[in-house]
Scaffold this motif. Structure first.
Motif, PDB file in Angstrom:
ATOM      1  N   ASP A  98       0.557  -0.892  -0.368  1.00  0.00           N
ATOM      2  CA  ASP A  98       0.252   0.138  -0.009  1.00  0.00           C
ATOM      3  C   ASP A  98       0.946   0.871  -0.137  1.00  0.00           C
ATOM      4  N   ARG A  99       1.079   2.177  -1.462  1.00  0.00           N
ATOM      5  CA  ARG A  99       2.225   3.214  -1.242  1.00  0.00           C
ATOM      6  C   ARG A  99       0.809   4.409  -0.806  1.00  0.00           C
ATOM      7  N   GLU A 100       0.278   4.262  -0.026  1.00  0.00           N
ATOM      8  CA  GLU A 100      -0.438   5.061   0.090  1.00  0.00           C
ATOM      9  C   GLU A 100      -0.592   5.235   1.686  1.00  0.00           C
ATOM     10  N   ALA A 101       0.604   4.247   2.639  1.00  0.00           N
ATOM     11  CA  ALA A 101       0.289   4.088   4.029  1.00  0.00           C
ATOM     12  C   ALA A 101       2.323   4.354   3.790  1.00  0.00           C
ATOM     13  N   GLU A 102       3.191   5.150   2.933  1.00  0.00           N
ATOM     14  CA  GLU A 102       3.912   5.558   3.023  1.00  0.00           C
ATOM     15  C   GLU A 102       4.247   7.115   4.037  1.00  0.00           C
ATOM     16  N   GLU A 104       1.809   7.538   5.893  1.00  0.00           N
ATOM     17  CA  GLU A 104       1.545   8.078   7.598  1.00  0.00           C
ATOM     18  C   GLU A 104       2.660   7.513   8.077  1.00  0.00           C
TER      19      GLU A 104
END
Length: 140
Positions: A98-102, A104
């Motif tokens: 999940d690259r969107e978690a990077e 965060e």
């Protein structure tokens, strides 16, 4: 599941890493990439990871942390480590698809992020080595 301790040649001078990954294939890949340079400990759940972090807190040089674990989210582990003042003395590199978690994970306190599928093994080795060097304040 029992946590597997893996050390090559019982070399106690090697830095100890905790790899938190529930997928066997990913654990095996990381083991192959890192076994020659580090003493490895594995955990396949968040609870096991926290137990190993507390057990080895004076001997861990780095944690590679998957975010998607069967019993908790890796972000929760990061938050708990931050609350318990383990960070930044114990560097954590998040590994996730999940690259969107990077952003965060870096905001919470991770020092780096490695995407899945894994990049070239040399990239992983270099990031692990450099992170340990930066935290320990010296090259080895």
């Amino acid at each position: 599941m029992n946590v597997i301790n893996y050390a090559t040649n019982n070399d106690l001078n090697k830095k100890r890493l905790l790899i938190v990954e529930d997928e066997l294939i990913n654990r095996e890949m990381l083991k192959e990439y890192l076994k020659d340079s580090y003493r490895l400990i594995f955990a396949s759940s968040g609870q096991e990871a926290l137990e190993k972090i507390h057990e080895y807190k004076n001997d861990l040089s780095l944690v590679l942390l998957d975010l998607n674990l069967p019993d908790m989210n890796g972000m929760d582990i990061l938050r708990q480590l931050k609350e318990e003042d383990f960070l930044p003395a114990l560097p954590v590199i998040v590994i996730a698809s999940d690259r969107e978690a990077e952003v965060e994970s870096l905001t919470i306190g991770a020092v780096d992020f490695i995407p899945k599928p894994y990049p070239n093994p040399d990239v992983i080795k270099a990031r692990v080595k450099r992170t340990i060097e930066l935290v320990s304040g010296r090259n080895y």
